[in-house]
Design a protein around this motif. Structure first.
Motif, PDB file in Angstrom:
ATOM      1  N   LEU A 153       0.834  -1.206   0.000  1.00 21.72           N
ATOM      2  CA  LEU A 153       0.000   0.000   0.000  1.00 21.72           C
ATOM      3  C   LEU A 153       0.869   1.256   0.000  1.00 21.72           C
ATOM      4  O   LEU A 153       0.544   2.254  -0.660  1.00 21.72           O
ATOM      5  CB  LEU A 153      -0.936  -0.008   1.218  1.00 21.72           C
ATOM      6  CG  LEU A 153      -2.100   0.983   1.174  1.00 21.72           C
ATOM      7  CD1 LEU A 153      -2.971   0.774  -0.051  1.00 21.72           C
ATOM      8  CD2 LEU A 153      -2.941   0.883   2.444  1.00 21.72           C
ATOM      9  N   THR A 154       2.000   1.202   0.694  1.00 22.85           N
ATOM     10  CA  THR A 154       2.918   2.354   0.716  1.00 22.85           C
ATOM     11  C   THR A 154       3.458   2.646  -0.680  1.00 22.85           C
ATOM     12  O   THR A 154       3.503   3.802  -1.109  1.00 22.85           O
ATOM     13  CB  THR A 154       4.095   2.090   1.685  1.00 22.85           C
ATOM     14  OG1 THR A 154       3.550   1.797   2.971  1.00 22.85           O
ATOM     15  CG2 THR A 154       5.008   3.300   1.778  1.00 22.85           C
ATOM     16  N   GLN A 155       3.846   1.602  -1.403  1.00 20.67           N
ATOM     17  CA  GLN A 155       4.353   1.790  -2.771  1.00 20.67           C
ATOM     18  C   GLN A 155       3.263   2.333  -3.699  1.00 20.67           C
ATOM     19  O   GLN A 155       3.520   3.198  -4.534  1.00 20.67           O
ATOM     20  CB  GLN A 155       4.885   0.456  -3.320  1.00 20.67           C
ATOM     21  CG  GLN A 155       6.185   0.009  -2.688  1.00 20.67           C
ATOM     22  CD  GLN A 155       6.556  -1.418  -3.086  1.00 20.67           C
ATOM     23  OE1 GLN A 155       5.691  -2.305  -3.175  1.00 20.67           O
ATOM     24  NE2 GLN A 155       7.839  -1.652  -3.328  1.00 20.67           N
ATOM     25  N   ILE A 156       2.040   1.823  -3.518  1.00 16.95           N
ATOM     26  CA  ILE A 156       0.919   2.305  -4.326  1.00 16.95           C
ATOM     27  C   ILE A 156       0.684   3.786  -4.055  1.00 16.95           C
ATOM     28  O   ILE A 156       0.491   4.581  -4.980  1.00 16.95           O
ATOM     29  CB  ILE A 156      -0.361   1.473  -4.034  1.00 16.95           C
ATOM     30  CG1 ILE A 156      -0.193   0.054  -4.580  1.00 16.95           C
ATOM     31  CG2 ILE A 156      -1.600   2.134  -4.656  1.00 16.95           C
ATOM     32  CD1 ILE A 156      -1.229  -0.934  -4.074  1.00 16.95           C
ATOM     33  N   ARG A 157       0.724   4.176  -2.783  1.00 19.47           N
ATOM     34  CA  ARG A 157       0.516   5.583  -2.434  1.00 19.47           C
ATOM     35  C   ARG A 157       1.616   6.462  -3.035  1.00 19.47           C
ATOM     36  O   ARG A 157       1.357   7.577  -3.462  1.00 19.47           O
ATOM     37  CB  ARG A 157       0.489   5.762  -0.906  1.00 19.47           C
ATOM     38  CG  ARG A 157      -0.795   5.303  -0.240  1.00 19.47           C
ATOM     39  CD  ARG A 157      -2.037   6.026  -0.733  1.00 19.47           C
ATOM     40  NE  ARG A 157      -2.005   7.450  -0.481  1.00 19.47           N
ATOM     41  CZ  ARG A 157      -2.461   8.039   0.623  1.00 19.47           C
ATOM     42  NH1 ARG A 157      -3.003   7.312   1.580  1.00 19.47           N
ATOM     43  NH2 ARG A 157      -2.390   9.338   0.766  1.00 19.47           N
ATOM     44  N   GLN A 158       2.845   5.940  -3.071  1.00 18.65           N
ATOM     45  CA  GLN A 158       3.953   6.715  -3.650  1.00 18.65           C
ATOM     46  C   GLN A 158       3.774   6.920  -5.147  1.00 18.65           C
ATOM     47  O   GLN A 158       4.217   7.925  -5.700  1.00 18.65           O
ATOM     48  CB  GLN A 158       5.290   6.020  -3.357  1.00 18.65           C
ATOM     49  CG  GLN A 158       5.744   6.177  -1.918  1.00 18.65           C
ATOM     50  CD  GLN A 158       6.920   5.287  -1.565  1.00 18.65           C
ATOM     51  OE1 GLN A 158       7.277   4.373  -2.307  1.00 18.65           O
ATOM     52  NE2 GLN A 158       7.535   5.556  -0.426  1.00 18.65           N
ATOM     53  N   LYS A 159       3.130   5.982  -5.809  1.00 21.78           N
ATOM     54  CA  LYS A 159       2.897   6.082  -7.244  1.00 21.78           C
ATOM     55  C   LYS A 159       1.615   6.868  -7.568  1.00 21.78           C
ATOM     56  O   LYS A 159       1.397   7.277  -8.701  1.00 21.78           O
ATOM     57  CB  LYS A 159       2.813   4.679  -7.873  1.00 21.78           C
ATOM     58  CG  LYS A 159       4.169   3.990  -7.953  1.00 21.78           C
ATOM     59  CD  LYS A 159       4.036   2.575  -8.479  1.00 21.78           C
ATOM     60  CE  LYS A 159       5.392   1.922  -8.687  1.00 21.78           C
ATOM     61  NZ  LYS A 159       6.102   2.452  -9.859  1.00 21.78           N
ATOM     62  N   SER A 160       0.757   7.053  -6.559  1.00 23.18           N
ATOM     63  CA  SER A 160      -0.452   7.852  -6.740  1.00 23.18           C
ATOM     64  C   SER A 160      -0.074   9.330  -6.784  1.00 23.18           C
ATOM     65  O   SER A 160       1.003   9.732  -6.324  1.00 23.18           O
ATOM     66  CB  SER A 160      -1.429   7.616  -5.584  1.00 23.18           C
ATOM     67  OG  SER A 160      -1.941   6.298  -5.616  1.00 23.18           O
ATOM     68  N   LEU A 161      -0.965  10.131  -7.333  1.00 22.78           N
ATOM     69  CA  LEU A 161      -0.796  11.583  -7.278  1.00 22.78           C
ATOM     70  C   LEU A 161      -2.104  12.163  -6.776  1.00 22.78           C
ATOM     71  O   LEU A 161      -3.037  12.394  -7.543  1.00 22.78           O
ATOM     72  CB  LEU A 161      -0.449  12.169  -8.653  1.00 22.78           C
ATOM     73  CG  LEU A 161      -0.266  13.699  -8.659  1.00 22.78           C
ATOM     74  CD1 LEU A 161       0.945  14.113  -7.836  1.00 22.78           C
ATOM     75  CD2 LEU A 161      -0.153  14.229 -10.070  1.00 22.78           C
ATOM     76  N   LEU A 162      -2.180  12.348  -5.465  1.00 20.44           N
ATOM     77  CA  LEU A 162      -3.414  12.838  -4.854  1.00 20.44           C
ATOM     78  C   LEU A 162      -3.420  14.357  -4.728  1.00 20.44           C
ATOM     79  O   LEU A 162      -4.483  14.977  -4.715  1.00 20.44           O
ATOM     80  CB  LEU A 162      -3.621  12.194  -3.483  1.00 20.44           C
ATOM     81  CG  LEU A 162      -3.627  10.652  -3.461  1.00 20.44           C
ATOM     82  CD1 LEU A 162      -3.931  10.152  -2.062  1.00 20.44           C
ATOM     83  CD2 LEU A 162      -4.616  10.088  -4.463  1.00 20.44           C
ATOM     84  N   GLY A 163      -2.245  14.969  -4.623  1.00 25.66           N
ATOM     85  CA  GLY A 163      -2.167  16.423  -4.492  1.00 25.66           C
ATOM     86  C   GLY A 163      -0.725  16.870  -4.441  1.00 25.66           C
ATOM     87  O   GLY A 163       0.200  16.055  -4.358  1.00 25.66           O
TER      88      GLY A 163
END
Length: 299
Positions: free
Chosen positions: A3-13
């Motif tokens: 989940l941490t890696q997924i969040r790092q690849k996301s662009l939420l803001g």
């Protein structure tokens, strides 16, 4: 992926994104701009879903062009013709697409706060294409990219953002990104459209015209009905970029606007393609910027 890696690849803001990370996206966008061939199939076999729970033709098309130029398979989802209209939750819709095997989701929605919750619950990277009046990170990235191309460096630039600051996700993302680079951001808005809690100085229209970048925000004309603006013409007279006002901006200054433009409301018709306007180049820059963001999420 964790989940941490997924969040790092996301662009939420951009509020939480470091300057170095933003810079790497801008640099990668420059790479894609310098490769004009229509398709660079680096994402062959990847599936991206554009999930638009709020309409935006320009943003969706820009993302779709970017995805297809990278060779990805694209699924377009529009809430106006979806089961969300029948009462299905946004969460269920996103989870359904995830369960079908998408590799990333580009998402635009009206309610604040839902995107952050979704990102905690789904196992694919999410890219924010505009959420409520919170953030619009790819718009701010293409704005920074446009300014960087014009001025070379963002440090020391004075950027005036004029319009409905209170409801603007574009103003927020630009404020948070630009200040990381040492630019000065000032806001200019009618009293009932200000957002003093954001901390940027609020200046008069005359003061705003002295900036290096004059960024006009789109007027939501439906706010007439709620009484936030008395009339489009009155708004133009008090806060619009008229031909007379544009004659007073510095020769090196540029005019920007996230589009779509209400001609002769926030900006006079003949200024949209004025020599100092960068409104259409901004849209053009959106494709390589979004290519960089999508590639970042899928590699």
């Amino acid at each position: 992926m964790t989940l941490t890696q997924i969040r790092q690849k996301s662009l939420l803001g951009l509020k939480e994104l470091g300057r170095g990370e933003i810079e790497s996206i801008l640099n990668r966008a420059a790479h894609w701009e310098s490769h004009p061939e229509k398709v660079n199939p680096v994402l062959t076999g990847k599936f991206v879903a554009n999930m638009f729970f709020e309409n935006s033709t320009r943003t969706r098309f820009s993302f779709e062009v970017a995805e297809k130029r990278l060779g990805a398979e694209v699924l377009n989802f529009s809430a106006a013709v979806s089961s969300v209209q029948k009462g299905e939750s946004i969460y269920d819709t996103v989870r359904t697409l995830e369960s079908m095997g998408i590799d990333a989701g580009v998402i635009r929605l009206k309610p604040n706060g839902i995107l952050a919750e979704l990102a905690e619950k789904v196992n694919v990277p999410l890219i924010n294409a505009g959420d409520g009046n919170n953030e619009h990170p790819t718009q701010a990235l293409l704005d920074l990219y446009t300014m960087r191309k014009q001025f070379g460096d963002l440090k020391g630039l004075k950027v005036a953002i004029i319009g409905d600051i209170l409801h603007s996700r574009v103003a927020r993302s630009n404020l948070w990104a630009l200040t990381k680079f040492g630019a000065q951001v000032v806001f200019c808005a009618p009293p009932n459209m200000q957002a003093p809690e954001l901390g940027a100085p609020i200046v008069s229209i005359d003061e705003a015209l002295k900036a290096d970048v004059i960024m006009m925000l789109r007027v939501q004309l439906e706010r007439h009905e709620s009484g936030m603006i008395k009339s489009a013409e009155e708004y133009r007279q008090q806060f619009g970029l008229t031909v007379e006002r544009a004659a007073r901006i510095a020769p090196h200054a540029i005019i920007m606007h996230p589009a779509p433009v209400n001609r002769n409301v926030e900006i006079d018709d003949e200024l949209v393609e004025h020599p100092q306007s960068r409104i259409f180049p901004q849209m053009q820059n959106g494709v390589p910027v979004r290519m960089a963001v999508i590639e970042r999420s899928l590699q």
